[in-house]
Write an enzyme that holds these catalytic residues in place. Structure first.
Site, PDB file in Angstrom:
ATOM      1  N   TYR A   1      -2.141  -1.040  10.139  1.00  0.00           N
ATOM      2  CA  TYR A   1      -2.230  -1.479   8.736  1.00  0.00           C
ATOM      3  C   TYR A   1      -0.900  -1.264   8.019  1.00  0.00           C
ATOM      4  CZ  TYR A   1      -3.714  -1.515   3.833  1.00  0.00           C
ATOM      5  OH  TYR A   1      -3.823  -1.771   2.480  1.00  0.00           O
TER       6      TYR A   1
ATOM      7  N   SER B   1       0.850  -1.191   0.000  1.00  0.00           N
ATOM      8  CA  SER B   1       0.000   0.000   0.000  1.00  0.00           C
ATOM      9  C   SER B   1       0.879   1.232   0.000  1.00  0.00           C
ATOM     10  CB  SER B   1      -0.908   0.029   1.219  1.00  0.00           C
ATOM     11  OG  SER B   1      -1.558   1.283   1.325  1.00  0.00           O
TER      12      SER B   1
END
Length: 246
Positions: free
Chosen positions: A154, A141
């Protein structure tokens, strides 16, 4: 386009969003595709139906990537149906948008088990079961490179994925297996849109140099490139696909 003719690909989390587009893109390039899902069988079957309607080959396989035995089963079924596996796309993941202060042990464990353990289990199977000259493509990401509140746990998982990608590339290089990561920015998926308020979505849209959120259709072609001979000289790399966000 048959860049991947005779190749077999496993895509974890392939039933929805970016994973579904990766599955259909690999199939359009000629690969036989194993569409993995954890719970949503109907969505996985729909992806398989789309691939078959376009003349491709695919099956769906249930497996929870946070469990080592399930990942072994995923490879077992792929080999039984299509022969040796050539391409592994570790796409399955869960999001977690909370500050570190209020994240519970159970929440942190869940995001770690799916995002980190799931990718680790996939690579560990690939180490002995992927064909020489194969491809491993992990999903990271672009948030890893940004200072975003509520993204700490995350981003910790995706940072781990990126570092495992680099190390695994060195380990697999002698067999001609490339290992890379694709790093999407904010993308119009059910997972992103359903877990964020409209103000935050607009803010992430405005961060992109190209002035929009990513679309799932932006991701599949990049994975096909890395899976094909065209991407064969790149390994151990993290490729941002984010419209100039970070």
């Amino acid at each position: 386009m048959n860049k991947l003719a005779s190749k077999t690909a496993i895509v974890t989390g392939g039933s929805r969003g970016i994973g579904a587009n990766i599955c259909t893109s690999l199939a359009a390039a000629g690969a036989k595709v194993v569409v993995n899902y954890a719970r949503n069988q109907a969505a996985a079957e729909e992806v398989v139906s789309r691939i078959e309607a376009a003349g491709g080959q695919a099956i769906n396989v249930q497996a929870d990537v946070s469990l080592a035995a399930d990942v072994r089963k995923l490879f077992d079924v792929a080999e039984q149906e299509f022969g040796q596996v050539d391409i592994l796309v570790n796409n399955a993941g869960v999001v977690h948008y909370k500050t570190i202060e209020v994240t519970t042990d159970e929440e942190f464990d869940r995001v770690m088990r799916v995002n980190v353990y799931g990718t680790f289990y996939g690579m560990r199977e690939a180490a002995t079961r992927l064909a020489d000259g194969g491809r491993v493509i992990n999903l990271s990401s672009s948030a890893v490179r940004m200072m975003l509140p509520t993204y700490g746990p995350y981003c910790a998982t995706k940072g781990a994925v990126e570092q495992m990608t680099r190390s695994f590339a060195k380990e697999m290089g002698p067999r001609g297996i490339t290992v890379n990561a694709v790093s999407p920015g904010s993308t119009e998926t059910e997972m992103f849109l359903g877990n964020n308020e409209s103000e935050k979505i607009e803010r992430m849209r405005n961060l992109a140099a190209l002035g929009r959120l990513g679309k799932v259709e932006d991701m599949g072609p990049v994975v096909v490139f890395l899976a094909s001979e065209d991407g064969g000289w790149g390994t151990g790399q993290v490729l941002p696909v984010n419209g100039g966000t970070a």
